[in-house]
Scaffold this motif. Structure first.
Motif, PDB file in Angstrom:
ATOM      1  N   MET A   1       4.227  -2.317   0.741  1.00 34.39           N
ATOM      2  CA  MET A   1       4.485  -0.974   1.239  1.00 34.39           C
ATOM      3  C   MET A   1       4.278   0.028   0.096  1.00 34.39           C
ATOM      4  O   MET A   1       4.675  -0.202  -1.034  1.00 34.39           O
ATOM      5  CB  MET A   1       5.903  -0.884   1.772  1.00 34.39           C
ATOM      6  CG  MET A   1       6.236   0.452   2.333  1.00 34.39           C
ATOM      7  SD  MET A   1       7.875   0.399   3.088  1.00 34.39           S
ATOM      8  CE  MET A   1       8.198   2.104   3.134  1.00 34.39           C
ATOM      9  N   ILE A   2       3.663   1.135   0.418  1.00 34.04           N
ATOM     10  CA  ILE A   2       3.393   2.178  -0.570  1.00 34.04           C
ATOM     11  C   ILE A   2       4.564   3.152  -0.592  1.00 34.04           C
ATOM     12  O   ILE A   2       5.078   3.548   0.449  1.00 34.04           O
ATOM     13  CB  ILE A   2       2.068   2.891  -0.241  1.00 34.04           C
ATOM     14  CG1 ILE A   2       0.922   1.884  -0.343  1.00 34.04           C
ATOM     15  CG2 ILE A   2       1.842   4.057  -1.158  1.00 34.04           C
ATOM     16  CD1 ILE A   2      -0.421   2.425   0.032  1.00 34.04           C
ATOM     17  N   GLY A   3       4.979   3.564  -1.792  1.00 36.46           N
ATOM     18  CA  GLY A   3       6.170   4.383  -1.970  1.00 36.46           C
ATOM     19  C   GLY A   3       6.100   5.788  -1.410  1.00 36.46           C
ATOM     20  O   GLY A   3       7.044   6.268  -0.814  1.00 36.46           O
ATOM     21  N   ILE A  43     -10.236   5.315   0.766  1.00 34.20           N
ATOM     22  CA  ILE A  43      -9.817   4.243  -0.131  1.00 34.20           C
ATOM     23  C   ILE A  43      -8.426   3.751   0.262  1.00 34.20           C
ATOM     24  O   ILE A  43      -8.168   2.535   0.331  1.00 34.20           O
ATOM     25  CB  ILE A  43      -9.850   4.706  -1.596  1.00 34.20           C
ATOM     26  CG1 ILE A  43     -11.300   4.958  -2.028  1.00 34.20           C
ATOM     27  CG2 ILE A  43      -9.173   3.696  -2.506  1.00 34.20           C
ATOM     28  CD1 ILE A  43     -11.432   5.682  -3.342  1.00 34.20           C
ATOM     29  N   LYS A  44      -7.510   4.679   0.513  1.00 30.59           N
ATOM     30  CA  LYS A  44      -6.162   4.314   0.916  1.00 30.59           C
ATOM     31  C   LYS A  44      -6.182   3.473   2.187  1.00 30.59           C
ATOM     32  O   LYS A  44      -5.516   2.434   2.277  1.00 30.59           O
ATOM     33  CB  LYS A  44      -5.301   5.557   1.116  1.00 30.59           C
ATOM     34  CG  LYS A  44      -3.870   5.250   1.566  1.00 30.59           C
ATOM     35  CD  LYS A  44      -3.106   6.499   1.938  1.00 30.59           C
ATOM     36  CE  LYS A  44      -3.476   6.863   3.353  1.00 30.59           C
ATOM     37  NZ  LYS A  44      -2.682   7.947   3.926  1.00 30.59           N
ATOM     38  N   ASN A  45      -6.976   3.895   3.166  1.00 31.43           N
ATOM     39  CA  ASN A  45      -7.047   3.157   4.431  1.00 31.43           C
ATOM     40  C   ASN A  45      -7.631   1.762   4.232  1.00 31.43           C
ATOM     41  O   ASN A  45      -7.160   0.797   4.860  1.00 31.43           O
ATOM     42  CB  ASN A  45      -7.856   3.948   5.460  1.00 31.43           C
ATOM     43  CG  ASN A  45      -7.134   5.196   5.902  1.00 31.43           C
ATOM     44  OD1 ASN A  45      -5.903   5.278   5.840  1.00 31.43           O
ATOM     45  ND2 ASN A  45      -7.885   6.183   6.337  1.00 31.43           N
ATOM     46  N   GLN A  46      -8.608   1.621   3.358  1.00 32.81           N
ATOM     47  CA  GLN A  46      -9.178   0.305   3.060  1.00 32.81           C
ATOM     48  C   GLN A  46      -8.124  -0.606   2.435  1.00 32.81           C
ATOM     49  O   GLN A  46      -8.028  -1.785   2.772  1.00 32.81           O
ATOM     50  CB  GLN A  46     -10.376   0.432   2.139  1.00 32.81           C
ATOM     51  CG  GLN A  46     -11.585   1.045   2.797  1.00 32.81           C
ATOM     52  CD  GLN A  46     -12.710   1.325   1.811  1.00 32.81           C
ATOM     53  OE1 GLN A  46     -12.567   1.130   0.604  1.00 32.81           O
ATOM     54  NE2 GLN A  46     -13.830   1.817   2.317  1.00 32.81           N
ATOM     55  N   ILE A  47      -7.323  -0.063   1.531  1.00 27.50           N
ATOM     56  CA  ILE A  47      -6.282  -0.845   0.882  1.00 27.50           C
ATOM     57  C   ILE A  47      -5.250  -1.290   1.903  1.00 27.50           C
ATOM     58  O   ILE A  47      -4.832  -2.462   1.921  1.00 27.50           O
ATOM     59  CB  ILE A  47      -5.629  -0.040  -0.263  1.00 27.50           C
ATOM     60  CG1 ILE A  47      -6.625   0.143  -1.402  1.00 27.50           C
ATOM     61  CG2 ILE A  47      -4.351  -0.712  -0.751  1.00 27.50           C
ATOM     62  CD1 ILE A  47      -6.186   1.135  -2.458  1.00 27.50           C
ATOM     63  N   LEU A  48      -4.841  -0.379   2.752  1.00 32.26           N
ATOM     64  CA  LEU A  48      -3.836  -0.714   3.764  1.00 32.26           C
ATOM     65  C   LEU A  48      -4.358  -1.757   4.742  1.00 32.26           C
ATOM     66  O   LEU A  48      -3.624  -2.652   5.154  1.00 32.26           O
ATOM     67  CB  LEU A  48      -3.380   0.546   4.510  1.00 32.26           C
ATOM     68  CG  LEU A  48      -2.579   1.546   3.677  1.00 32.26           C
ATOM     69  CD1 LEU A  48      -2.299   2.808   4.490  1.00 32.26           C
ATOM     70  CD2 LEU A  48      -1.279   0.916   3.179  1.00 32.26           C
TER      71      LEU A  48
END
Length: 52
Positions: A1-3, A43-48
């Motif tokens: 989970m991202i803070g 990029i964020k969506n790819q990581i998630l």
């Protein structure tokens, strides 16, 4: 989970401009962020997606 979200992080940096963060560095960061924010979201969506 991202803070925190990207928007929350940017707001935190702006709130602390001149105290915790050097004003010129914040200005450069915000300039880059404004020009590249859509790519950062990708990029964020790819990581998630890869984490799930």
């Amino acid at each position: 989970m991202i803070g925190m979200s990207i928007e929350e992080a940017v707001n935190e940096i702006l709130r602390n401009k001149g105290t915790q963060f050097h004003p010129e560095v914040v200005d450069v960061f915000i300039s880059i962020y404004m020009n590249e924010r859509y790519r950062l979201e990708e990029i964020k969506n790819q990581i998630l997606e890869s984490a799930s």
